[in-house]
Design a protein around this motif. Structure first.
Motif, mmCIF file in Angstrom:
data_model
loop_
_atom_site.group_PDB
_atom_site.id
_atom_site.type_symbol
_atom_site.label_atom_id
_atom_site.label_comp_id
_atom_site.label_asym_id
_atom_site.label_seq_id
_atom_site.Cartn_x
_atom_site.Cartn_y
_atom_site.Cartn_z
ATOM 1 N N TYR A 35 0.829 -1.211 0.000
ATOM 2 C CA TYR A 35 0.000 0.000 0.000
ATOM 3 C C TYR A 35 0.864 1.263 0.000
ATOM 4 C CZ TYR A 35 -4.523 -2.316 0.464
ATOM 5 O OH TYR A 35 -5.651 -3.056 0.227
ATOM 6 N N THR A 36 2.031 1.222 0.688
ATOM 7 C CA THR A 36 2.935 2.378 0.658
ATOM 8 C C THR A 36 3.452 2.579 -0.766
ATOM 9 O OG1 THR A 36 3.609 1.800 2.910
ATOM 10 C CG2 THR A 36 4.949 3.443 1.765
ATOM 11 N N ALA A 37 3.880 1.474 -1.394
ATOM 12 C CA ALA A 37 4.400 1.543 -2.765
ATOM 13 C C ALA A 37 3.334 2.089 -3.716
ATOM 14 C CB ALA A 37 4.855 0.160 -3.217
ATOM 15 N N GLN A 38 2.112 1.550 -3.597
ATOM 16 C CA GLN A 38 1.002 1.974 -4.468
ATOM 17 C C GLN A 38 0.798 3.483 -4.387
ATOM 18 O OE1 GLN A 38 -2.740 -0.082 -3.549
ATOM 19 N NE2 GLN A 38 -3.895 1.723 -4.138
ATOM 20 N N LYS B 275 5.033 0.560 12.634
ATOM 21 C CA LYS B 275 4.831 1.983 12.897
ATOM 22 C C LYS B 275 3.861 2.209 14.059
ATOM 23 C CE LYS B 275 2.566 5.902 10.535
ATOM 24 N NZ LYS B 275 1.757 6.187 9.318
ATOM 25 N N ARG B 276 2.782 1.412 14.121
ATOM 26 C CA ARG B 276 1.755 1.729 15.111
ATOM 27 C C ARG B 276 1.398 0.574 16.042
ATOM 28 N NH1 ARG B 276 -1.418 0.020 10.744
ATOM 29 N NH2 ARG B 276 -2.814 -1.537 11.613
ATOM 30 N N GLY B 277 2.006 -0.582 15.866
ATOM 31 C CA GLY B 277 1.683 -1.746 16.690
ATOM 32 C C GLY B 277 0.740 -2.671 15.946
ATOM 33 N N PRO B 278 0.709 -3.966 16.378
ATOM 34 C CA PRO B 278 0.001 -4.982 15.605
ATOM 35 C C PRO B 278 -1.509 -5.037 15.865
ATOM 36 C CG PRO B 278 1.116 -5.999 17.453
ATOM 37 C CD PRO B 278 1.414 -4.538 17.534
ATOM 38 N N THR B 279 -2.229 -4.022 15.443
ATOM 39 C CA THR B 279 -3.688 -4.032 15.612
ATOM 40 C C THR B 279 -4.369 -3.590 14.323
ATOM 41 O OG1 THR B 279 -3.643 -1.759 16.400
ATOM 42 C CG2 THR B 279 -3.628 -3.474 18.082
ATOM 43 N N GLY B 280 -5.668 -3.843 14.276
ATOM 44 C CA GLY B 280 -6.474 -3.361 13.157
ATOM 45 C C GLY B 280 -6.591 -4.364 12.028
ATOM 46 N N VAL B 281 -7.440 -4.024 11.067
ATOM 47 C CA VAL B 281 -7.656 -4.877 9.898
ATOM 48 C C VAL B 281 -6.874 -4.304 8.719
ATOM 49 C CG1 VAL B 281 -9.893 -5.769 10.633
ATOM 50 C CG2 VAL B 281 -9.794 -3.609 9.421
ATOM 51 N N ILE B 282 -6.977 -4.929 7.560
ATOM 52 C CA ILE B 282 -6.167 -4.501 6.417
ATOM 53 C C ILE B 282 -6.439 -3.035 6.066
ATOM 54 C CG2 ILE B 282 -5.870 -4.814 3.918
ATOM 55 C CD1 ILE B 282 -5.784 -7.770 4.406
ATOM 56 N N ALA B 283 -7.709 -2.614 6.191
ATOM 57 C CA ALA B 283 -8.034 -1.218 5.869
ATOM 58 C C ALA B 283 -7.276 -0.248 6.781
ATOM 59 C CB ALA B 283 -9.532 -0.994 5.988
ATOM 60 N N THR B 284 -7.007 -0.669 8.023
ATOM 61 C CA THR B 284 -6.252 0.185 8.948
ATOM 62 C C THR B 284 -4.836 0.374 8.425
ATOM 63 O OG1 THR B 284 -7.405 -1.163 10.600
ATOM 64 C CG2 THR B 284 -5.943 0.565 11.415
ATOM 65 N N THR B 285 -4.222 -0.738 8.024
ATOM 66 C CA THR B 285 -2.864 -0.678 7.487
ATOM 67 C C THR B 285 -2.839 0.096 6.171
ATOM 68 O OG1 THR B 285 -1.965 -2.602 8.612
ATOM 69 C CG2 THR B 285 -1.087 -2.141 6.425
ATOM 70 N N MET B 286 -3.886 -0.040 5.390
ATOM 71 C CA MET B 286 -3.956 0.690 4.119
ATOM 72 C C MET B 286 -3.884 2.197 4.359
ATOM 73 S SD MET B 286 -7.014 0.602 1.323
ATOM 74 C CE MET B 286 -8.047 1.824 2.085
ATOM 75 N N ASN B 287 -4.717 2.701 5.249
ATOM 76 C CA ASN B 287 -4.735 4.133 5.515
ATOM 77 C C ASN B 287 -3.442 4.612 6.146
ATOM 78 O OD1 ASN B 287 -7.428 5.309 4.803
ATOM 79 N ND2 ASN B 287 -8.022 3.453 5.868
#
Lengths: 499, 177
Positions: free
Chosen positions: A41-44, A384-396
């Motif tokens: 997602y960062t690359a995109q 960066k923020r710790g291992p929580t959330g779903v894929i959409a969290t990592t996307m944003n």
């Protein structure tokens, strides 16, 4: 993607980027460490954000996609649809995937920072939090991370061979990973057979004696960490029934009215399981939550050879709202079980001594994705923020880091006045160190092989489990393609000679 | 009376997008659900769907207001989902429809005008489950993948929420057990 162009004659990328009058003399080279969702997602976002950026994604494993391949449950193929977008990113003409490179071992972060204008750490969280109780190391105790890696074909977990010969399994934790593990342990085999679960896991599960899975949490029903989709899947799972303790739900009904909608719906769904009448439903497997309990000790079997139960402290809650904490009382509880899976969280590990690391929070300390005290170094995703959330969290989160990098390019905080060699310098260095990189085109051959093997047994894919096996498959393909090239060139030669 | 829910899955390669199956869940008044698989088409694939994309399908104008407040007016085809419209018309909303319309994320969250929202097909539990994780949830929020364009929607305006963040990011990671 080597840059043979001379050093840029201008002071920075920013002026050119603003005016678009003239592109920079050489491309801006960005290195992404980690080929999972955060990396892709960062690359995109970087590729979309500027036409002058080239991105190289380095991945430790020979195969891409990180936890989408090795974390997302096999019976959640719809979540894996994000792979289609990642594939488009990897096939972008300004993007290169380099698998089988262990950054921090095969090559240092400093070497990468010299070869690139900017380096993004998005290597995730490969460690796991431990319970810190005695008996944790006994056979029969597994980390959810390893268990998930085992059924998902992570090469380093293929030898796990979990012992499923006992009736009750206890999972410590009530998050979505805990529910994934419970679902895999209890799902009818006919459903799992059609997924990309490994054949090895399928055979082990076919012989499983596990009839009951209990998920233990420190706090109460109002604090349960899973999301409603995963809970609904448990509720709707065929041939299973809930197994809850009504005493855990005192005062919950009164609290319902004041809850925000998401929490309210989740709680109502748990409450519904209490009211179901399961009498007369023989032969069903059971799943349930055990609330207000923290692990004290893994109990060994009589001969001390393996785990045979867990001793739990019974907790009471203190505080209000989200700040409510579990405090142990003097009361204890024991559950007899043959298997204990700790699912209390993943944990990022430091990658290189040169990179700052916050050991307490287990993240790379950063300000909006800029790694503290290190110009040109960034981070995104779990590290960066710790291992929580779903894929959409990592996307944003990854889009945010990309935005930060684009701002720093604009402001001149990243110096692009000198051209950087990128992978044209790194790949020969890796080769010299005996590291053979795997390209995205190579992955596509591995992918084709896995899909072919899967189709033969009615699965979407059969994952290759062994790094050597993967490299062999890749090596074999290389050989075939080389032979094809040789044959083609010979044909061309003979055609020429005919003419 | 039956309520309809569309769920796309089992995607296979076809052109730049995918030809998929479309799961219609009909929820009957007695509480049972009927599951029907139907072929559906996206983008340039030849049509296989008979009920919603007939050759005579109407064209419907839909106005999208994106994250930056920019208005895009497009001509959609009756029977397409709003996610299909965003993809087919290249509306370029970052991260929109990450799970490709399979009810596994909330990234196609759209906000409707109140009078339009009232007329939409009833929402099913599975969609609300995902909406509950959406950032900037409003009373008139729905998932674009579940809203099928119909002629009465002519001229409607839908808003893309300012960020497609996940609710738990804001609620904080403190509540993990």
């Amino acid at each position: 993607c080597g840059s043979g162009s001379p050093p840029a004659g201008r002071s920075g990328f920013s002026a050119g980027h603003r005016s678009f009058s003239s592109p920079p003399a050489s491309p801006t080279k960005v290195c992404v460490v980690g080929g999972g969702p955060a990396g892709f997602y960062t690359a995109q976002s970087l590729l979309k954000g500027s036409p002058h950026i080239q991105v190289d994604i380095y991945e430790r494993l020979p195969v891409p996609f990180g936890l989408v391949r090795f974390g997302v449950a096999p019976d959640h193929p719809e979540v894996k649809n994000v792979i289609n977008t990642f594939t488009q990113t990897a096939q972008h003409k300004r993007c290169h995937f380099l698998g089988n490179v262990h950054v921090g071992k095969d090559i240092t972060i400093q070497e990468l920072m010299q070869a690139y204008h900017a380096v993004v750490l998005s290597y995730g969280a490969e460690g796991n939090r431990t319970m810190g109780v005695s008996g944790e190391g006994l056979p029969g105790v597994y980390s959810a991370k390893d268990f998930v890696g085992w059924y998902n074909g992570l090469p380093c977990n293929k030898e796990l061979q979990p012992d499923l010969s006992h009736e009750t399994a206890v999972i410590l934790g009530q998050g979505n990973v805990a529910l994934d593990v419970a679902r895999i342990l209890l799902s009818p085999l006919d459903l799992l057979k059609k997924t990309d679960i490994t054949q090895n896991a399928l055979e082990t599960l076919a012989a499983s004696k596990v009839q009951r899975v209990l998920m233990v949490g420190r706090r109460g029903p109002l604090q349960v960490a899973c999301t409603i989709k995963e809970l609904r899947e448990m509720v709707n799972m065929p041939y299973t029934a809930p197994d809850m303790l009504p005493a855990d739900f005192q005062h919950v009904a009164q609290a319902l009215a004041d809850l925000p909608r998401p929490r309210k719906r989740l709680t109502e769904l748990i409450m519904k399981t209490l009211n179901e009448d399961h009498r007369g439903r023989q032969g069903v497997k059971r799943w349930g939550f055990r609330f207000f309990r923290s692990p004290l000790e893994v109990l060994p079997s009589a001969d001390g050879s393996r785990a045979s139960g867990i001793r739990l402290a019974v907790n009471k809650l203190e505080g209000v709202g989200d700040a409510v904490t579990a405090v142990p009382t003097s009361e204890v509880d024991e559950i007899a079980c043959g298997m204990i899976i700790s699912s209390i969280g993943y944990k990022s590990l430091p990658i290189d001594p040169a990179v700052p690391f916050d050991f307490k929070r287990a993240i790379v300390p950063n300000n909006m994705g800029r790694v503290e005290e290190t110009t040109g170094l960034y981070c995104s995703g779990w590290v960066k923020r710790g291992p929580t959330g779903v894929i959409a969290t990592t996307m944003n989160d990854s889009f945010d880091t990309a935005r930060t990098i684009l701002q720093d390019l604009e402001s001149g905080a990243i110096n692009v006045s000198v051209s950087r060699p990128g992978s044209s310098e790194v790949v020969p260095l890796l080769e010299k160190r005996g590291v053979r990189t795997v390209s995205f085109a190579d992955w596509e051959k591995i992918n084709a092989e896995e899909t072919k093997q899967g189709t033969a047994v009615g699965k979407p894919r059969e994952k290759l489990l062994d790094v050597r096996e993967i490299m062999f498959s890749y090596g074999l393909c290389c050989l075939i393609s080389q032979m094809t090239k040789i044959l083609q060139s010979q044909m061309t030669l003979s055609i020429h000679s005919v003419h | 009376m039956a309520q309809c829910l569309c769920l796309r899955s089992l995607l296979t390669p076809c052109g730049t997008r995918s030809l998929g199956m479309h799961l219609r869940i009909q929820s009957c008044l007695d509480g049972t659900k009927i599951y029907k698989w139907q072929h559906r088409q996206v983008g340039t694939c030849p049509t296989l769907c008979t009920d919603s994309k007939s050759p005579a399908a109407s064209k419907v104008t839909v106005h999208f207001i994106n994250q930056d407040g920019v208005r895009n007016s497009v001509t959609a085809t009756e029977g397409e989902s709003l996610l299909d419209v965003v993809v087919n018309k290249n509306l370029d909303i970052s991260g929109f429809g990450a799970c490709e319309g399979t009810l596994a994320c909330s990234t196609c969250h759209l906000i409707f005008e109140e009078d339009i929202h009232e007329r939409l097909d009833p929402v099913m539990d599975e969609e609300v489950d995902m909406l509950d994780l959406a950032y900037g949830l409003t009373k008139t929020s729905r998932l674009g993948c579940q809203i099928v364009v119909q002629p009465w929607m002519e001229g409607m305006t839908v808003h893309v929420p300012k960020g497609i963040k996940d609710q738990r990011e804001l609620a904080g990671s403190k509540k993990t057990q």
